[in-house]
Enzyme design. Structure first.
Site, PDB file in Angstrom:
ATOM      1  N   ALA A  10      -3.912  14.519   5.795  1.00  0.00           N
ATOM      2  CA  ALA A  10      -3.561  13.264   6.463  1.00  0.00           C
ATOM      3  C   ALA A  10      -2.505  12.543   5.648  1.00  0.00           C
ATOM      4  CB  ALA A  10      -4.804  12.395   6.582  1.00  0.00           C
TER       5      ALA A  10
ATOM      6  N   HIS B 185     -10.380   0.798   2.089  1.00  0.00           N
ATOM      7  CA  HIS B 185     -10.132   1.780   3.152  1.00  0.00           C
ATOM      8  C   HIS B 185     -11.299   1.639   4.114  1.00  0.00           C
ATOM      9  CE1 HIS B 185      -8.557   5.698   4.792  1.00  0.00           C
ATOM     10  NE2 HIS B 185      -9.726   5.579   5.394  1.00  0.00           N
TER      11      HIS B 185
ATOM     12  N   HIS C  19       1.498   5.397  -1.641  1.00  0.00           N
ATOM     13  CA  HIS C  19       1.103   6.588  -2.413  1.00  0.00           C
ATOM     14  C   HIS C  19       2.356   7.184  -3.042  1.00  0.00           C
ATOM     15  CE1 HIS C  19      -2.948   6.744  -0.612  1.00  0.00           C
ATOM     16  NE2 HIS C  19      -2.340   6.219   0.427  1.00  0.00           N
ATOM     17  N   LEU C  20       2.385   7.212  -4.368  1.00  0.00           N
ATOM     18  CA  LEU C  20       3.545   7.799  -5.047  1.00  0.00           C
ATOM     19  C   LEU C  20       3.235   9.179  -5.625  1.00  0.00           C
ATOM     20  CD1 LEU C  20       5.141   4.829  -7.055  1.00  0.00           C
ATOM     21  CD2 LEU C  20       6.101   6.005  -5.058  1.00  0.00           C
TER      22      LEU C  20
ATOM     23  N   HIS D  81      -4.339  -0.994   5.941  1.00  0.00           N
ATOM     24  CA  HIS D  81      -3.925  -0.215   7.122  1.00  0.00           C
ATOM     25  C   HIS D  81      -4.858  -0.414   8.325  1.00  0.00           C
ATOM     26  CE1 HIS D  81      -6.779   2.436   5.198  1.00  0.00           C
ATOM     27  NE2 HIS D  81      -5.923   2.993   4.400  1.00  0.00           N
TER      28      HIS D  81
ATOM     29  N   LEU E 256      -4.672   8.932   8.143  1.00  0.00           N
ATOM     30  CA  LEU E 256      -5.954   8.230   8.206  1.00  0.00           C
ATOM     31  C   LEU E 256      -5.762   6.803   7.734  1.00  0.00           C
ATOM     32  CD1 LEU E 256      -8.355  11.030   6.934  1.00  0.00           C
ATOM     33  CD2 LEU E 256      -8.311  10.014   9.221  1.00  0.00           C
TER      34      LEU E 256
ATOM     35  N   ASP F  71       1.566   2.542   3.547  1.00  0.00           N
ATOM     36  CA  ASP F  71       0.707   3.722   3.437  1.00  0.00           C
ATOM     37  C   ASP F  71       1.549   4.996   3.506  1.00  0.00           C
ATOM     38  OD1 ASP F  71      -1.562   5.197   3.031  1.00  0.00           O
ATOM     39  OD2 ASP F  71      -2.340   4.977   5.070  1.00  0.00           O
TER      40      ASP F  71
ATOM     41  N   LYS G 158      -9.542  -0.464  -5.607  1.00  0.00           N
ATOM     42  CA  LYS G 158      -9.542   0.168  -4.291  1.00  0.00           C
ATOM     43  C   LYS G 158     -10.886   0.808  -3.990  1.00  0.00           C
ATOM     44  CE  LYS G 158      -7.978   2.089  -0.515  1.00  0.00           C
ATOM     45  NZ  LYS G 158      -6.705   2.405   0.108  1.00  0.00           N
TER      46      LYS G 158
ATOM     47  N   HIS H 163       0.874  -1.189   0.000  1.00  0.00           N
ATOM     48  CA  HIS H 163       0.000   0.000   0.000  1.00  0.00           C
ATOM     49  C   HIS H 163       0.901   1.226   0.000  1.00  0.00           C
ATOM     50  CE1 HIS H 163      -3.719   2.298   1.566  1.00  0.00           C
ATOM     51  NE2 HIS H 163      -2.773   3.185   1.342  1.00  0.00           N
TER      52      HIS H 163
HETATM   53  C1  NCD Z   1      -3.552   9.004   2.331  1.00  0.00           C
HETATM   54  C2  NCD Z   1      -3.182  10.074   1.310  1.00  0.00           C
HETATM   55  O1  NCD Z   1      -2.622  11.103   1.702  1.00  0.00           O
HETATM   56  O2  NCD Z   1      -3.425   9.867   0.122  1.00  0.00           O
HETATM   57  N1  NCD Z   1      -3.478   9.563   3.640  1.00  0.00           N
HETATM   58  C3  NCD Z   1      -3.279   8.888   4.785  1.00  0.00           C
HETATM   59  O3  NCD Z   1      -3.346   9.498   5.854  1.00  0.00           O
HETATM   60  N2  NCD Z   1      -3.014   7.614   4.790  1.00  0.00           N
HETATM   61  C4  NCD Z   1      -4.882   8.456   2.025  1.00  0.00           C
HETATM   62  C5  NCD Z   1      -5.187   7.165   2.725  1.00  0.00           C
HETATM   63  O4  NCD Z   1      -4.589   6.135   2.439  1.00  0.00           O
HETATM   64  O5  NCD Z   1      -6.054   7.167   3.588  1.00  0.00           O
HETATM   65 ZN    ZN Z   2      -3.186   5.111   1.875  1.00  0.00          ZN
END
Ligand code: NCD
Ligand code: ZN
Length: 345
Positions: free
Chosen positions: A263, A136, A15-16, A174, A219, A247, A99, A13
């Protein structure tokens, strides 16, 4: 034990982002990780197989020369997602999962699902073709306290989906609560959970004690200490249903350090050092490989990586930059609040 050789890890998991942030962060992942499940919550989100194909190309173009990396693409489920397009994505080998973001649950999720009934045709098709759903797991109803959103999601949404579609493979991403861990442990099949690095290290005090600390805000939000303990127990147990999904969610500092901060916690750069520390504390270093490198591929039906990495415990603490610089601005690195001594060689 002062050195540990494990199969190269994967991040289930991640985010790039895109553009300058993508170019600024991707090397921190590819340095250690062979593969990662790439979150589709761009603006606008990655909703079709064509979107995912072009995003994958942008990611591959940003991989530092000499690194080998395989991004595992996901589609952002909406109430208008076309089951045929999803099937095409899976058949072509491009799409690893879909997702589900409940609308409004987190960063860039306003286009997510409000009415699960509307997404049923896609979920039915996914169950049929064996494509996993990444979830999520938080409700967004304003009446529900933010610390209870995961537990309520399990009762009111996740359990309903699983009863309606027992053949659908679901990753509860997560996981942050003992409720989530217990729910996964109680499922006989088709349910697994990813756990982040930071949720093994912080509880909600990190966000709120001694001042409000935006770099510990993510989050699902970190919960009470007994939840953290349950996550540690699950992650270090070796149980095949639990694996790493960092995450890691970069936001440039001005978007975190303001009156309504985003977040997300950025952990890609020091995750392996943090995890070795946690697993050593739990007397479970020999199970680190299961969590980072074996359980995830087994769940997603992929081979484990053949390459290995070596973790070494140093006599002196190792340091990571406090922030990384990108062409979009600085991004603060997760501070575990203890010295790190395990380094990836
Ligand atoms: C993530 C994001 O910033 O894209 N933020 C996070 O707090 N994890 C979104 C997510 O996975 O909930
Ligand atoms: Zn995430």
């Amino acid at each position: 034990m002062n050195t540990l050789r494990i199969r190269r890890p994967d991040d289930w998991h991640l985010h790039l982002r895109d553009g300058a942030v993508l170019s600024g962060v991707i090397g921190d992942t590819t340095r250690h990780f062979a593969r990662a499940i790439i979150m589709p919550n761009l603006v606008p989100p990655v909703v079709t197989t064509a979107d995912a194909r072009s995003y994958r190309e942008r990611i591959m173009a940003a991989v530092p020369a000499g690194d080998r990396f395989e991004p595992l693409m996901t589609l952002y489920l909406t109430e208008h997602t076309d089951p045929d397009d999803v099937e095409e994505g899976k058949t072509s080998g491009l799409i690893t999962a879909v997702k589900l973001y409940p609308a409004g649950a987190t960063t860039n999720s306003h286009g997510g699902v409000r009415d699960l009934d509307k997404a049923m045709p896609v979920l039915e098709r996914m169950a049929k073709i064996g494509l996993p759903l990444c979830v999520h797991g938080e409700v967004t109803t304003p009446e529900v306290d933010i610390f209870d959103r995961e537990a309520v999601f399990i009762d009111e949404k996740l359990d309903v989906i699983r009863r309606r579609l027992p053949e659908l493979k679901i990753t509860m991403e997560h996981v942050t609560t003992k409720d989530g861990i217990d729910y996964i442990l109680g499922a006989d099949r088709n349910l697994a959970g990813s756990i982040t690095t930071h949720h093994l290290i912080i509880n909600r005090n990190a966000i709120l004690v001694g001042g409000i600390r935006p770099h510990y805000y993510c989050l699902p939000v970190a919960k009470r200490e007994h939840h953290r303990q349950a996550l540690r127990k699950a992650a270090t147990s070796g149980d095949k249903r639990f694996f790493l999904g960092t995450d890691s969610a970069p936001h440039v500092d001005p978007l975190k350090e303001c009156a309504c901060g985003c977040a997300g916690i950025y952990t890609s750069i020091n995750t392996m050092s943090c995890l070795a520390h946690v697993f050593e504390e739990e007397g479970a270093l020999e199970r680190l490989e299961a969590f980072t490198s074996l359980n995830g591929p087994a769940w997603y039906g992929l081979p484990a990586n053949e390459e290995t990495i070596v973790l070494e415990k140093r006599a002196e603490p190792i340091t990571f930059p406090e922030k990384i610089d990108t062409d979009a601005g600085a991004i603060t690195v997760f501070d575990p609040m203890f010295p790190l001594t395990w380094a990836v060689r």
